[in-house]
Design a protein around this motif. Structure first.
Motif, PDB file in Angstrom:
ATOM      1  N   GLY A 203       0.835  -1.199   0.000  1.00 24.12           N
ATOM      2  CA  GLY A 203       0.000   0.000   0.000  1.00 24.12           C
ATOM      3  C   GLY A 203       0.869   1.247   0.000  1.00 24.12           C
ATOM      4  N   THR A 204       1.922   1.239   0.805  1.00 27.55           N
ATOM      5  CA  THR A 204       2.835   2.376   0.849  1.00 27.55           C
ATOM      6  C   THR A 204       3.568   2.518  -0.483  1.00 27.55           C
ATOM      7  N   GLY A 205       4.000   1.381  -1.032  1.00 25.89           N
ATOM      8  CA  GLY A 205       4.718   1.413  -2.309  1.00 25.89           C
ATOM      9  C   GLY A 205       3.879   2.058  -3.400  1.00 25.89           C
ATOM     10  N   LEU A 206       2.655   1.585  -3.538  1.00 29.30           N
ATOM     11  CA  LEU A 206       1.799   2.132  -4.594  1.00 29.30           C
ATOM     12  C   LEU A 206       1.463   3.597  -4.299  1.00 29.30           C
ATOM     13  N   PHE A 207       1.262   3.892  -3.006  1.00 29.00           N
ATOM     14  CA  PHE A 207       0.904   5.263  -2.649  1.00 29.00           C
ATOM     15  C   PHE A 207       1.996   6.250  -3.044  1.00 29.00           C
ATOM     16  N   ILE A 208       3.241   5.866  -2.800  1.00 25.13           N
ATOM     17  CA  ILE A 208       4.345   6.779  -3.144  1.00 25.13           C
ATOM     18  C   ILE A 208       4.293   7.127  -4.630  1.00 25.13           C
ATOM     19  N   ILE A 209       4.066   6.104  -5.446  1.00 25.95           N
ATOM     20  CA  ILE A 209       4.055   6.348  -6.887  1.00 25.95           C
ATOM     21  C   ILE A 209       2.870   7.215  -7.288  1.00 25.95           C
ATOM     22  N   VAL A 210       1.702   6.888  -6.726  1.00 23.21           N
ATOM     23  CA  VAL A 210       0.512   7.678  -7.053  1.00 23.21           C
ATOM     24  C   VAL A 210       0.697   9.121  -6.591  1.00 23.21           C
ATOM     25  N   LEU A 211       1.242   9.288  -5.406  1.00 25.48           N
ATOM     26  CA  LEU A 211       1.446  10.636  -4.871  1.00 25.48           C
ATOM     27  C   LEU A 211       2.337  11.456  -5.803  1.00 25.48           C
ATOM     28  N   MET A 212       3.413  10.830  -6.274  1.00 24.12           N
ATOM     29  CA  MET A 212       4.322  11.555  -7.173  1.00 24.12           C
ATOM     30  C   MET A 212       3.591  11.995  -8.433  1.00 24.12           C
ATOM     31  N   LEU A 213       2.792  11.082  -8.984  1.00 23.39           N
ATOM     32  CA  LEU A 213       2.080  11.415 -10.220  1.00 23.39           C
ATOM     33  C   LEU A 213       1.089  12.547  -9.973  1.00 23.39           C
ATOM     34  N   VAL A 214       0.357  12.460  -8.855  1.00 17.53           N
ATOM     35  CA  VAL A 214      -0.631  13.492  -8.570  1.00 17.53           C
ATOM     36  C   VAL A 214       0.055  14.845  -8.396  1.00 17.53           C
ATOM     37  N   GLU A 215       1.127  14.860  -7.642  1.00 17.31           N
ATOM     38  CA  GLU A 215       1.834  16.121  -7.414  1.00 17.31           C
ATOM     39  C   GLU A 215       2.318  16.709  -8.730  1.00 17.31           C
ATOM     40  N   LYS A 216       2.871  15.828  -9.551  1.00 21.35           N
ATOM     41  CA  LYS A 216       3.437  16.268 -10.826  1.00 21.35           C
ATOM     42  C   LYS A 216       2.351  16.877 -11.710  1.00 21.35           C
ATOM     43  N   PHE A 217       1.219  16.175 -11.804  1.00 25.41           N
ATOM     44  CA  PHE A 217       0.212  16.649 -12.752  1.00 25.41           C
ATOM     45  C   PHE A 217      -0.672  17.741 -12.185  1.00 25.41           C
ATOM     46  N   LYS A 218      -0.862  17.746 -10.869  1.00 25.71           N
ATOM     47  CA  LYS A 218      -1.746  18.761 -10.321  1.00 25.71           C
ATOM     48  C   LYS A 218      -0.996  20.030  -9.940  1.00 25.71           C
ATOM     49  N   PHE A 219       0.235  19.880  -9.488  1.00 28.00           N
ATOM     50  CA  PHE A 219       0.946  21.065  -8.999  1.00 28.00           C
ATOM     51  C   PHE A 219       2.173  21.387  -9.851  1.00 28.00           C
ATOM     52  N   GLY A 220       2.355  20.622 -10.920  1.00 25.21           N
ATOM     53  CA  GLY A 220       3.431  20.944 -11.849  1.00 25.21           C
ATOM     54  C   GLY A 220       4.775  20.361 -11.470  1.00 25.21           C
ATOM     55  N   ARG A 221       5.035  20.235 -10.203  1.00 27.82           N
ATOM     56  CA  ARG A 221       6.334  19.683  -9.821  1.00 27.82           C
ATOM     57  C   ARG A 221       6.250  19.180  -8.382  1.00 27.82           C
ATOM     58  N   LEU A 222       7.273  18.449  -7.975  1.00 28.85           N
ATOM     59  CA  LEU A 222       7.332  17.992  -6.594  1.00 28.85           C
ATOM     60  C   LEU A 222       8.167  18.997  -5.811  1.00 28.85           C
ATOM     61  N   ASN A 223       7.524  19.765  -4.932  1.00 22.17           N
ATOM     62  CA  ASN A 223       8.333  20.726  -4.184  1.00 22.17           C
ATOM     63  C   ASN A 223       9.097  20.033  -3.053  1.00 22.17           C
TER      64      ASN A 223
END
Ligand code: SF4
Ligand code: SF4
Lengths: 389, 198
Positions: A203-223
Motif C-alpha cells: 500500500g505504501t509502495g503504490l501510494f508513493i508512486i501515485v502521490l508523485m504522479l498526482v503532485e506532478k500533474f496537479k501542482f506541476g512539480r514535486l516541491n
C-alpha cells in the motif's frame, strides 16, 4: 526407503486462482494506503495531512474494484446477493461481505468531509467541475467557522472508524486462509498479521508512486516539502518491510518445524516455488527494496524510492499468488502436485479491471480539488463560462 | 436417538474394479472429469517386496465438516442423520468449501455450476435403498448404515474390527471407516510429492 507409486487417482483442480490472489492484493493496498495517510487526520501527525486526500481516493477506488474480482470468480455470480441474505458467522468470507460494504462507505464519508471546503471553493470555477462539485456537496455550502470545525471533527471521526475497518477488511482475508486447517501452509494464526503487514508495504509502495504522479500533474512539480515527506514515507516503508520480513521468517521457521505437511509445504516453497518465493517475493520484492531504503541518501532520491516502491508492489503480488495458489498446489489426496495455469479469461479480467481502475483513479484526481496545505493546483485554462463578468 | 449414517469399507474385500465409481457416476449424473466417489490405487515397496493398495474415497460426511463451517451462505448443511448436503439453488460457487475440505471430496459441477459431492445417495436412502456404490460393490466391501442402531452392519463392524479413518488429526471427525487400510494410502506422501524424499 519404501516407495509408493500411485497409478490411479481422481483428477483435482485448483479453484482459487489468480482472481482471488489479486482480490487479496487490492484490498491490501487499499487498507495499507488508507492507514498510512490517516496518520495526519486521525493520529494528528501534521505533515501527513498533506496527503490524506490523495490516499483516501486511492483507497476508495482500489476497494471498489477489488470485489469485482471475487464476483467474477464465482461460478454463480448472479447469486451474489445470497451473501447478504444468509449470514454465516463461522465463515470468514461471510464477515468480509459486510466489511466490503462498511469500509468504503466509511471512507466516502471521511473523504467528503476532507474535500467539502475545497468543493465549495471550487464552485466558482464554472463548467463541468462546478456542476460536479455542487452535486457532490448535496447543498452543504456553509463556510462558517462552526461548519469548518464540524468538517474537521467529522473527518477525524470517520477516519478513526476507518482505521479498524481497514485492519478488518484486510485482516479478514488472512482469516479466510488461516482458518483452513486442511492446509498446513495457510493454517497459522500469523496469516492475518502477515497479510496486514505486507499490505502496509505494498500500500505504501503504490501510494508513493501515485502521490508523485498526482503532485506532478496537479501542482506541476514535486516541491521540497513533498520530497521530504516522500523520504519520510520511504523511511516508514523500510520499517514496514522489516516487520513484514520478520513475520515471514517467523512463519517459515515454524512451518519448517511443524507437521510433515508443514515441512513439505516449506520444502515446496523453497524448491518447487523457489524462483517465485525466494527470488521474486522475498529477494527482489523484500530484500532489495530494504537494502535500497536502508540508506538515507537513497530515501532522499526519487528514482531510488520509486524503484524500491515498484519492487515491493511486485513482491507482494508474488506473495499473494504464492500463498493463495501455491497453497492449493499441494494435494490433499492422491500423489501429484496440482498444476495451475491462469486462464486467458482470468488474465483478461485482471488486466481489464486494472486499466479501468487506473482510468477512474486518474479521472477523480483530475476533477477533484486536490489543494493541500502548502500548495494550490495549477490554474487551468479558463473556460468562457468561468470568466468573471 | 436419531440415525447417524456412516460407511465402512473393508479393504480386504476390495478388488479395485471401480464399479463404485461408475455406479455413482450413472446414478448421480456426474459429468466427465469430476468424481463424487473414486478409488485410489497405489503400489508400495521395491521389487520383489511389493504390495498394492486400494482406497475408495468419497465425502466422509464429517461430524464437524469444515466445508459447512466455511460456506458463506449456508448452502452446505447437515441433516440430523449426519448427511452433509449442498443446496444447489443457494450455492454461489465461491469454492471455499472445496479449498477447505481436507479430503478433496468436492468440486464445482461444470454443468450445474455449483459445489457438489457425494450425498450418500440421499434420494435412494430416503426410500430405504442403499447408496449406489454400496449396492454395486462386487466384493461386498462397502457397508452403509446407522451407527446409532447397535444391530446395523456398520455398528457391528466398528465394534469387532480395527478401523482407521483418513487424517484423524483434522478435527473433522470423518465418518468413512476403513478396515485393513495402509497408512500410506490414507494420506498423500507429501514429502515425496514435493521432491524432498531421498
Ligand atoms: S469430507 Fe469434505 S466435503 Fe465431506 S463432509 Fe467432510 S469436509 Fe465436507
Ligand atoms: S461453493 Fe457453494 S457450497 Fe461451497 S462454500 Fe461456496 S457457496 Fe457454500
Amino acid at each position: 526407503m519404501m516407495t509408493t507409486v500411485h497409478f490411479f487417482d481422481s483428477p483435482h483442480e485448483i479453484y482459487w486462482g489468480l482472481l482471488i490472489a489479486v482480490y487479496f492484493y487490492y484490498t491490501g493496498m487499499s487498507a495499507g494506503s488508507f492507514i498510512l495517510t490517516s496518520l495526519g487526520t486521525v493520529f494528528g501527525i501534521e505533515k501527513y495531512k498533506k496527503v490524506s486526500k490523495v490516499g483516501v481516493i486511492m483507497a476508495i477506488v482500489l476497494l471498489l474494484f477489488a470485489p469485482l474480482h471475487l464476483l467474477l470468480d464465482l461460478a454463480q455470480p448472479g447469486r451474489a446477493l445470497n451473501l447478504f441474505t444468509h449470514v454465516h458467522l463461522t465463515s470468514a468470507m461471510s464477515w468480509g461481505v459486510y466489511l466490503l460494504i462498511l469500509y468504503p462507505l466509511c471512507l466516502m464519508f471521511y473523504a467528503w468531509y476532507l474535500f467539502r471546503q475545497d468543493l465549495v471553493n471550487g464552485l466558482n470555477k464554472g463548467g463541468f467541475k462546478a456542476s460536479l462539485y455542487s452535486f457532490l456537496l448535496f447543498g452543504k455550502k456553509d463556510m462558517s467557522e462552526t461548519a469548518k470545525a464540524h468538517d474537521k471533527k467529522q473527518a477525524k471521526f470517520f477516519g478513526t472508524i476507518g482505521v479498524p475497518l481497514a485492519l478488518a477488511v484486510h485482516g479478514y482475508t488472512g482469516f479466510i486462509l488461516g482458518n483452513v486447517q486442511a492446509r498446513a501452509i495457510w493454517h497459522t494464526p500469523l496469516m492475518p498479521i502477515i497479510f496486514l503487514m505486507s499490505a502496509m508495504v505494498s500500500g505504501t509502495g503504490l501510494f508513493i508512486i501515485v502521490l508523485m504522479l498526482v503532485e506532478k500533474f496537479k501542482f506541476g512539480r514535486l516541491n521540497d516539502d513533498i520530497k521530504s515527506l516522500i523520504a519520510d514515507i520511504a523511511n516508514l516503508m523500510k520499517w514496514f518491510i522489516v516487520v513484514d520480513g520478520a513475520l515471514m521468517i517467523t512463519y517459515f521457521i515454524v512451518l519448517w518445524n511443524s507437521t510433515e505437511a508443514g515441512y513439505a509445504a516449506g520444502y515446496y516453497l523453497l524448491h518447487g516455488e523457489g524462483w517465485s518465493f525466494l527470488g521474486l517475493e522475498n529477494g527482489l520484492g523484500m530484500l532489495v527494496p530494504l537494502l535500497i531504503l536502508l540508506s538515507k541518501k537513497a530515501r532522499q532520491s526519487l528514482p531510488a524510492v520509486v524503484t524500491a516502491s515498484i519492487l515491493t508492489i511486485i513482491g507482494v503480488l508474488a506473495m499473494r499468488i504464492n500463498l493463495v495458489i501455491g497453497g492449493q498446489k499441494l494435494p490433499l489426496t492422491g500423489s501429484k502436485i496440482i498444476e495451475y495455469v491462469a486462464s486467458g479469461r482470468d488474465i483478461g479480467i485482471v488486466l481489464g479491471i486494472a486499466v479501468v481502475a487506473a482510468v477512474v483513479l486518474s479521472f477523480l484526481y483530475a476533477v477533484l480539488p486536490m489543494n493541500r496545505p502548502g500548495a494550490q493546483e495549477m490554474k487551468s485554462i479558463p473556460t468562457t463560462k468561468g470568466v468573471a463578468q | 436417538m436419531g440415525k447417524r449414517y456412516a460407511m465402512v469399507i473393508d479393504l480386504r474385500k476390495c478388488v479395485g474394479c471401480h464399479a463404485c465409481t461408475v455406479a455413482c457416476k450413472s446414478e448421480n449424473n456426474v459429468p466427465l472429469g469430476v468424481n463424487r466417489s473414486w478409488v485410489e490405487e497405489l503400489e508400495t515397496g521395491r521389487f520383489p517386496n511389493v504390495s498394492r493398495h486400494r482406497l475408495p474415497r468419497l465425502c466422509n460426511h464429517c461430524e464437524n465438516p469444515s466445508c459447512l463451517n466455511v460456506c458463506p451462505v449456508k448452502a452446505t448443511y447437515q441433516l440430523e442423520d449426519g448427511t452433509v448436503l449442498v443446496d444447489y439453488d443457494r450455492c454461489i460457487g465461491c469454492g471455499y468449501c472445496i479449498a477447505a475440505c481436507p479430503y478433496d471430496a468436492r468440486f464445482i459441477n461444470p454443468e450445474r455450476k455449483t459445489a457438489e459431492k457425494c450425498t450418500y445417495c440421499h434420494e435412494r436412502v430416503a426410500v430405504g435403498l442403499l447408496p449406489a456404490c454400496v449396492n454395486t460393490c462386487i466384493g461386498g466391501a462397502r457397508f452403509f448404515g446407522d451407527l446409532n442402531d447397535p444391530n446395523s452392519e456398520v455398528s457391528k463392524l466398528l465394534a469387532t474390527e480395527a478401523v482407521t479413518v483418513s487424517k484423524p488429526e483434522t478435527n473433522n471427525r470423518p465418518q468413512t471407516y476403513y478396515i485393513g487400510a495402509d497408512e500410506k494410502a490414507l494420506r498423500p506422501n507429501l514429502l515425496k510429492i514435493v521432491g524432498g524424499e531421498k
